[in-house]
Design a protein around this motif. Structure first.
Motif, short mmCIF file in Angstrom:
data_model
loop_
_atom_site.label_atom_id
_atom_site.label_comp_id
_atom_site.label_asym_id
_atom_site.label_seq_id
_atom_site.Cartn_x
_atom_site.Cartn_y
_atom_site.Cartn_z
N ASP A 94 0.83 -1.20 0.00
CA ASP A 94 0.00 0.00 0.00
C ASP A 94 0.87 1.26 0.00
O ASP A 94 0.57 2.23 -0.70
N VAL A 98 0.67 4.05 -2.88
CA VAL A 98 0.36 5.45 -2.55
C VAL A 98 1.43 6.38 -3.11
O VAL A 98 1.12 7.44 -3.68
N THR A 128 -5.07 7.95 -2.45
CA THR A 128 -5.77 7.44 -1.26
C THR A 128 -7.16 6.89 -1.53
O THR A 128 -7.64 6.05 -0.75
N ILE A 132 -9.34 3.70 0.25
CA ILE A 132 -10.54 3.97 1.05
C ILE A 132 -11.68 3.06 0.61
O ILE A 132 -12.36 2.43 1.44
N PRO A 142 -11.06 2.55 7.09
CA PRO A 142 -10.06 2.95 6.09
C PRO A 142 -8.71 3.23 6.71
O PRO A 142 -8.60 3.92 7.73
N VAL A 144 -6.56 5.20 5.85
CA VAL A 144 -6.34 6.64 5.90
C VAL A 144 -6.65 7.21 7.28
O VAL A 144 -6.04 8.18 7.72
N TYR A 151 -0.21 9.21 6.42
CA TYR A 151 -0.78 8.53 5.26
C TYR A 151 -1.17 9.59 4.23
O TYR A 151 -0.48 9.76 3.23
N VAL A 152 -2.24 10.32 4.48
CA VAL A 152 -2.57 11.43 3.59
C VAL A 152 -1.44 12.46 3.62
O VAL A 152 -1.12 13.08 2.60
N ALA A 155 1.17 11.22 1.27
CA ALA A 155 0.72 11.38 -0.11
C ALA A 155 0.79 12.84 -0.54
O ALA A 155 1.23 13.15 -1.66
N ARG A 187 6.05 7.65 4.73
CA ARG A 187 5.21 6.50 5.09
C ARG A 187 6.05 5.41 5.75
O ARG A 187 5.63 4.79 6.74
#
Length: 206
Positions: A94, A98, A128, A132, A142, A144, A151-152, A155, A187
């Motif tokens: 993941d 991302v 993302t 989700i 999620p 996120v 995470y966000v 990104a 991340r």
């Protein structure tokens, strides 16, 4: 090439979740496809281009192939894609997905003439949204929204780095590597070393 790799990696995360949930082959295909093309679909719709995979099913074929390979492995090697090892593979796959999609989404936005801030937002959404959808369809919270993890943020940082490198006039490969490395670095730091924002006073852990 980079987008195909991102689609395949995100499709793998969908297959891993499907394995953990004990889904049938069609469940694998659904989660893999939604994860692989979900973010890109949202981006293209916002740009007014329509769903790209309807015109060219190449990405759907990639997702289906990854899903069926995952189901076959899960069937003949029960438990291999589950448990702690499967969980770690999901998190790292993941993270890579991302990172790739944050760059790809930003570049697509810039190529379409979107302002820099809008292109950065498109990059973060591309990175993302598929995850989700995957987690919601699987009945999970999620990723996120996991407590405090980058995470966000990762990104968005990757998207910002991509836009900056484009503005500096760097080559396409340098932009891809620089943006992806920025996102993946944050991340990875969150996963390996617990990098995160401080908790809100009085807040409870998720």
């Amino acid at each position: 090439m980079f987008e195909g790799a991102g689609v395949a990696i995100f499709a793998l995360t969908g297959a891993l979740v499907a394995a953990r949930k004990g889904m049938d082959p069609f469940g694998f295909i659904l989660l893999a496809t939604v994860t692989g093309v979900g973010g890109g679909t949202l981006r293209e719709l916002l740009l007014g281009h329509g769903a790209f995979w309807v015109r060219d099913p190449a990405d759907v074929v990639i997702c289906t192939a990854v899903a069926l390979a995952g189901w076959t492995l899960a069937y003949f090697r029960p438990g291999m894609l589950e448990g702690w090892s499967g969980r770690r593979l999901l998190l790292w796959a993941d993270a890579v997905g991302v990172s790739l999609f944050a760059v790809i989404g930003t570049l697509r936005g810039l190529e379409a003439g979107a302002p820099v801030m809008s292109a950065v937002a498109l990059g973060a959404m591309t990175a993302t949204f598929g995850g989700i959808l995957r987690d919601i369809l699987a009945g999970d919270r999620p990723m996120v929204l996991w407590s405090r993890e980058f995470y966000v943020t990762a990104a968005t940082a990757g998207a910002v780095a991509t836009a900056l490198l484009v503005g500096l006039g760097l080559s396409g490969l340098a932009v891809m590597l620089g943006g992806a490395a920025t996102c993946l670095g944050l991340r990875a730091g969150s996963l390996l070393f617990g990098w995160s924002f401080p908790r809100l006073p009085g807040g409870t852990a998720g």
